[in-house]
Design a protein around this motif. Structure first.
Motif, PDB file in Angstrom:
ATOM      1  N   LEU A 207      99.801   9.412 -49.770  1.00 29.93           N
ATOM      2  CA  LEU A 207      99.514  10.108 -51.027  1.00 29.93           C
ATOM      3  C   LEU A 207      98.101  10.660 -51.027  1.00 29.93           C
ATOM      4  O   LEU A 207      97.189  10.079 -50.431  1.00 29.93           O
ATOM      5  N   ASP A 208      97.905  11.759 -51.714  1.00 30.38           N
ATOM      6  CA  ASP A 208      96.588  12.393 -51.807  1.00 30.38           C
ATOM      7  C   ASP A 208      95.864  11.838 -53.035  1.00 30.38           C
ATOM      8  O   ASP A 208      96.105  12.265 -54.167  1.00 30.38           O
ATOM      9  N   LYS A 211      94.126  13.713 -56.063  1.00 29.87           N
ATOM     10  CA  LYS A 211      94.863  14.329 -57.167  1.00 29.87           C
ATOM     11  C   LYS A 211      94.962  13.371 -58.355  1.00 29.87           C
ATOM     12  O   LYS A 211      95.212  12.178 -58.190  1.00 29.87           O
ATOM     13  N   ALA A 213      97.214  13.054 -60.693  1.00 30.64           N
ATOM     14  CA  ALA A 213      98.520  12.420 -60.906  1.00 30.64           C
ATOM     15  C   ALA A 213      98.680  11.168 -60.052  1.00 30.64           C
ATOM     16  O   ALA A 213      99.327  10.200 -60.477  1.00 30.64           O
ATOM     17  N   ILE A 214      98.065  11.159 -58.877  1.00 27.96           N
ATOM     18  CA  ILE A 214      98.133   9.985 -58.007  1.00 27.96           C
ATOM     19  C   ILE A 214      97.175   8.906 -58.502  1.00 27.96           C
ATOM     20  O   ILE A 214      97.529   7.723 -58.569  1.00 27.96           O
ATOM     21  N   TRP A 250     109.224  13.513 -58.994  1.00 29.34           N
ATOM     22  CA  TRP A 250     108.031  13.526 -58.149  1.00 29.34           C
ATOM     23  C   TRP A 250     108.115  14.605 -57.079  1.00 29.34           C
ATOM     24  O   TRP A 250     107.091  15.144 -56.643  1.00 29.34           O
ATOM     25  N   LYS A 253     106.932  17.627 -58.960  1.00 32.08           N
ATOM     26  CA  LYS A 253     105.492  17.560 -59.185  1.00 32.08           C
ATOM     27  C   LYS A 253     104.728  17.897 -57.909  1.00 32.08           C
ATOM     28  O   LYS A 253     103.668  18.527 -57.949  1.00 32.08           O
ATOM     29  N   ASN A 254     105.285  17.494 -56.765  1.00 32.42           N
ATOM     30  CA  ASN A 254     104.628  17.808 -55.506  1.00 32.42           C
ATOM     31  C   ASN A 254     104.657  19.303 -55.225  1.00 32.42           C
ATOM     32  O   ASN A 254     103.702  19.874 -54.683  1.00 32.42           O
ATOM     33  N   GLU A 257     101.833  20.525 -57.479  1.00 25.46           N
ATOM     34  CA  GLU A 257     100.466  20.012 -57.332  1.00 25.46           C
ATOM     35  C   GLU A 257     100.094  19.581 -55.916  1.00 25.46           C
ATOM     36  O   GLU A 257      98.963  19.161 -55.678  1.00 25.46           O
ATOM     37  N   LEU A 259     100.971  16.867 -53.962  1.00 25.88           N
ATOM     38  CA  LEU A 259     100.516  15.478 -54.057  1.00 25.88           C
ATOM     39  C   LEU A 259     100.620  14.723 -52.738  1.00 25.88           C
ATOM     40  O   LEU A 259      99.918  13.741 -52.535  1.00 25.88           O
ATOM     41  N   TYR A 260     101.505  15.164 -51.875  1.00 27.99           N
ATOM     42  CA  TYR A 260     101.681  14.440 -50.612  1.00 27.99           C
ATOM     43  C   TYR A 260     102.128  15.406 -49.522  1.00 27.99           C
ATOM     44  O   TYR A 260     103.269  15.407 -49.089  1.00 27.99           O
TER      45      TYR A 260
END
Length: 314
Positions: A207-208, A211, A213-214, A250, A253-254, A257, A259-260
């Protein structure tokens, strides 16, 4: 005429009585308990339980899938039902692979996966395009593909099973848990192994954490990850908790954004599962998930030890 009519009535009466006697004997015979020496029919509890195993068969990895299936079939006496999942253009090939080999003896169903369910949910990423293949996400949709089973095993196609799959199926899932996985940190030498082969075994590698959200998840980046290449799933809990919908949320969302990114250690399939199942999964015996043996950096003595003791390796 009157005499003839009476004779016919008597004959009809006798016929009816005879039929009633025959019917009574048949019904009575069916309800008489069998003697101790007779073969007793099995109750539902005594019937052998069917173990559903889900595995994907991608066009370029058909041989790997068949090797995995063969390793399962060769190491158990359990009643296995293989669900072999593929895309529409590979279904005929899958059947030929199975029916034209010794695997024709297995109990199997071929299931089509419709990649349209992934529309708008996968972020284009060219760094590891193999991870974006539709079948990589089959594990997200188990209840949509498998309907009549309470408990299901999912396996990646790059595994070789050396133990009895019944043992894996007997994994106990805690109350309220929809799945069981093997933690990446379970084995005593896991840290050394991951350092040798250059792979991560914590959430930081998937995961990043830059961000929001993470960060807002409140999950420590040093939390040990798990690998969803081997899953024992409870379909009732999966549906009750709407796991598929959570995973899709998710994924979307990725897309929005990033995210991963798949440039991270686990690509795009593991990361949403780490989020959704964090703190809410049971554990599989680590011997059922010996990882990284395919790496050329793996020390020979460690390879020999792990491959000899592991029940499932990849």
């Amino acid at each position: 005429m009157a005499l003839l009519r009476k004779i016919n009535q008597v004959l009809l009466f006798l016929l009816i009585v005879t039929l009633c006697v025959i019917l009574y004997k048949k019904v009575h015979k069916g309800t008489v308990p069998k003697n101790d020496g007779d073969d007793e029919s099995e109750t539902p509890e005594e019937l052998e339980e069917e173990i559903p195993v889900v595995i994907c068969a991608a066009a370029g990895r058909m041989g790997a899938t068949m090797a995995a299936i063969n390793s399962i079939y060769s190491n158990t006496d359990a009643n296995i039902l293989f669900y072999v999942v593929g895309l529409r253009n590979t279904l005929t090939r899958i059947r030929k692979w199975i029916e034209h080999s010794k695997l024709r003896e297995i109990n199997f169903k071929i299931v089509e996966f419709n990649p349209m369910v992934l529309k708008g949910k996968i972020r284009p990423d060219s760094s590891r395009p193999e991870l974006l293949q539709p079948l990589n996400f089959v594990r997200f949709y188990l209840p949509l593909l498998i309907h009549q089973h309470e408990k299901v095993i999912y396996l990646d196609d790059d595994v070789i099973v050396q133990g009895d799959i019944q043992e894996l199926y007997d994994t106990t899932l805690a109350l309220g848990h929809a799945a069981a996985f093997s933690d990446d940190c379970d084995l005593p030498s896991a840290q050394d192994i991951n350092r040798l082969v250059g792979l991560q075994n914590t959430y930081m590698g998937y995961l990043d954490y830059r961000k929001k959200a993470i960060k807002d998840l409140g999950i420590s980046p040093s939390t040990c990850s798990f690998n969803p290449g081997v899953i024992v799933a409870n379909m009732t809990e999966w549906k009750h908790q709407r796991i598929t919908k959570q995973l899709e949320k998710w994924m979307q969302k990725n897309v929005e954004e990033n995210l991963y990114s798949s440039s991270l250690g686990g690509g795009v399939a593991t990361s949403p599962m780490l989020i959704v199942f964090h703190g809410k999964y049971s554990t599989i015996n680590p011997l059922w998930h010996i990882r990284h043996l395919e790496s050329s950096d793996f020390p020979e003595h460690v390879y020999a030890q792990k491959s000899a003791t592991g029940k499932l390796v990849f």
